[in-house]
Design a protein around this motif. Structure first.
Motif, PDB file in Angstrom:
ATOM      1  N   ASP A   5       0.843  -1.194   0.000  1.00  0.00           N
ATOM      2  CA  ASP A   5       0.000   0.000   0.000  1.00  0.00           C
ATOM      3  C   ASP A   5       0.878   1.243   0.000  1.00  0.00           C
ATOM      4  O   ASP A   5       1.698   1.457   0.884  1.00  0.00           O
ATOM      5  CB  ASP A   5      -0.904  -0.004   1.227  1.00  0.00           C
ATOM      6  CG  ASP A   5      -1.868   1.165   1.248  1.00  0.00           C
ATOM      7  OD1 ASP A   5      -1.984   1.850   0.223  1.00  0.00           O
ATOM      8  OD2 ASP A   5      -2.499   1.386   2.298  1.00  0.00           O
ATOM      9  N   THR A  23      -4.458   7.170  -3.372  1.00  0.00           N
ATOM     10  CA  THR A  23      -5.651   6.683  -4.050  1.00  0.00           C
ATOM     11  C   THR A  23      -5.299   6.343  -5.486  1.00  0.00           C
ATOM     12  O   THR A  23      -4.250   6.752  -6.003  1.00  0.00           O
ATOM     13  CB  THR A  23      -6.776   7.737  -4.046  1.00  0.00           C
ATOM     14  OG1 THR A  23      -6.359   8.836  -4.870  1.00  0.00           O
ATOM     15  CG2 THR A  23      -7.100   8.218  -2.637  1.00  0.00           C
ATOM     16  N   THR A  24      -6.176   5.615  -6.150  1.00  0.00           N
ATOM     17  CA  THR A  24      -5.962   5.275  -7.557  1.00  0.00           C
ATOM     18  C   THR A  24      -5.844   6.533  -8.402  1.00  0.00           C
ATOM     19  O   THR A  24      -4.975   6.631  -9.277  1.00  0.00           O
ATOM     20  CB  THR A  24      -7.118   4.401  -8.074  1.00  0.00           C
ATOM     21  OG1 THR A  24      -7.217   3.237  -7.247  1.00  0.00           O
ATOM     22  CG2 THR A  24      -6.895   3.979  -9.514  1.00  0.00           C
ATOM     23  N   ASP A  25      -6.691   7.524  -8.139  1.00  0.00           N
ATOM     24  CA  ASP A  25      -6.633   8.769  -8.897  1.00  0.00           C
ATOM     25  C   ASP A  25      -5.296   9.490  -8.705  1.00  0.00           C
ATOM     26  O   ASP A  25      -4.739  10.043  -9.657  1.00  0.00           O
ATOM     27  CB  ASP A  25      -7.790   9.694  -8.498  1.00  0.00           C
ATOM     28  CG  ASP A  25      -9.139   9.170  -8.983  1.00  0.00           C
ATOM     29  OD1 ASP A  25      -9.158   8.421  -9.981  1.00  0.00           O
ATOM     30  OD2 ASP A  25     -10.159   9.510  -8.350  1.00  0.00           O
ATOM     31  N   GLU A  26      -4.781   9.474  -7.492  1.00  0.00           N
ATOM     32  CA  GLU A  26      -3.483  10.118  -7.228  1.00  0.00           C
ATOM     33  C   GLU A  26      -2.357   9.393  -7.963  1.00  0.00           C
ATOM     34  O   GLU A  26      -1.453  10.045  -8.509  1.00  0.00           O
ATOM     35  CB  GLU A  26      -3.212  10.155  -5.722  1.00  0.00           C
ATOM     36  CG  GLU A  26      -4.131  11.094  -4.958  1.00  0.00           C
ATOM     37  CD  GLU A  26      -4.011  10.941  -3.462  1.00  0.00           C
ATOM     38  OE1 GLU A  26      -4.211  11.952  -2.749  1.00  0.00           O
ATOM     39  OE2 GLU A  26      -3.737   9.825  -2.973  1.00  0.00           O
ATOM     40  N   ILE A  27      -2.398   8.078  -7.985  1.00  0.00           N
ATOM     41  CA  ILE A  27      -1.370   7.308  -8.683  1.00  0.00           C
ATOM     42  C   ILE A  27      -1.440   7.581 -10.184  1.00  0.00           C
ATOM     43  O   ILE A  27      -0.414   7.794 -10.839  1.00  0.00           O
ATOM     44  CB  ILE A  27      -1.516   5.804  -8.393  1.00  0.00           C
ATOM     45  CG1 ILE A  27      -1.200   5.524  -6.916  1.00  0.00           C
ATOM     46  CG2 ILE A  27      -0.605   4.965  -9.300  1.00  0.00           C
ATOM     47  CD1 ILE A  27      -1.522   4.132  -6.451  1.00  0.00           C
ATOM     48  N   LEU A  28      -2.657   7.594 -10.738  1.00  0.00           N
ATOM     49  CA  LEU A  28      -2.811   7.888 -12.168  1.00  0.00           C
ATOM     50  C   LEU A  28      -2.320   9.296 -12.497  1.00  0.00           C
ATOM     51  O   LEU A  28      -1.691   9.499 -13.539  1.00  0.00           O
ATOM     52  CB  LEU A  28      -4.277   7.723 -12.587  1.00  0.00           C
ATOM     53  CG  LEU A  28      -4.779   6.281 -12.652  1.00  0.00           C
ATOM     54  CD1 LEU A  28      -6.280   6.265 -12.927  1.00  0.00           C
ATOM     55  CD2 LEU A  28      -4.031   5.498 -13.711  1.00  0.00           C
TER      56      LEU A  28
END
Length: 79
Positions: A65, A69-74
């Motif tokens: 982990d 968040t997924t959005d932050e990683i993208l």
């Protein structure tokens, strides 16, 4: 590799990685009819290698982990 006076032996890292042995893994010694002694994860003496791999992956799931968040990683990967 040598057995100590206490009956201990160090399992090489390569073998632990291949078998999926993690710190704290309970192991069993299984004596085969062919005179071969096998070290297997406890309770898995009859399980296939694919089941052991699946159990190892399940244990690792979520352990990497990043706290993002997924959005932050993208957003990081897309610049």
């Amino acid at each position: 590799m040598r057995i100590t006076v206490k009956g201990q032996v160090t399992i090489p890292q390569e073998v632990r990685d291949y078998a999926g042995f993690q710190p704290g893994t309970e192991v069993e010694f299984v004596i085969g009819g062919d005179g071969v002694v096998r070290v297997v994860a406890a309770g898995q003496a009859g399980e296939s290698r694919s089941r052991r791999l699946e159990a190892t992956l399940t244990g690792l799931r979520g352990s990497a982990d990043a706290g993002l968040t997924t959005d932050e990683i993208l957003a990081l990967t897309r610049g």
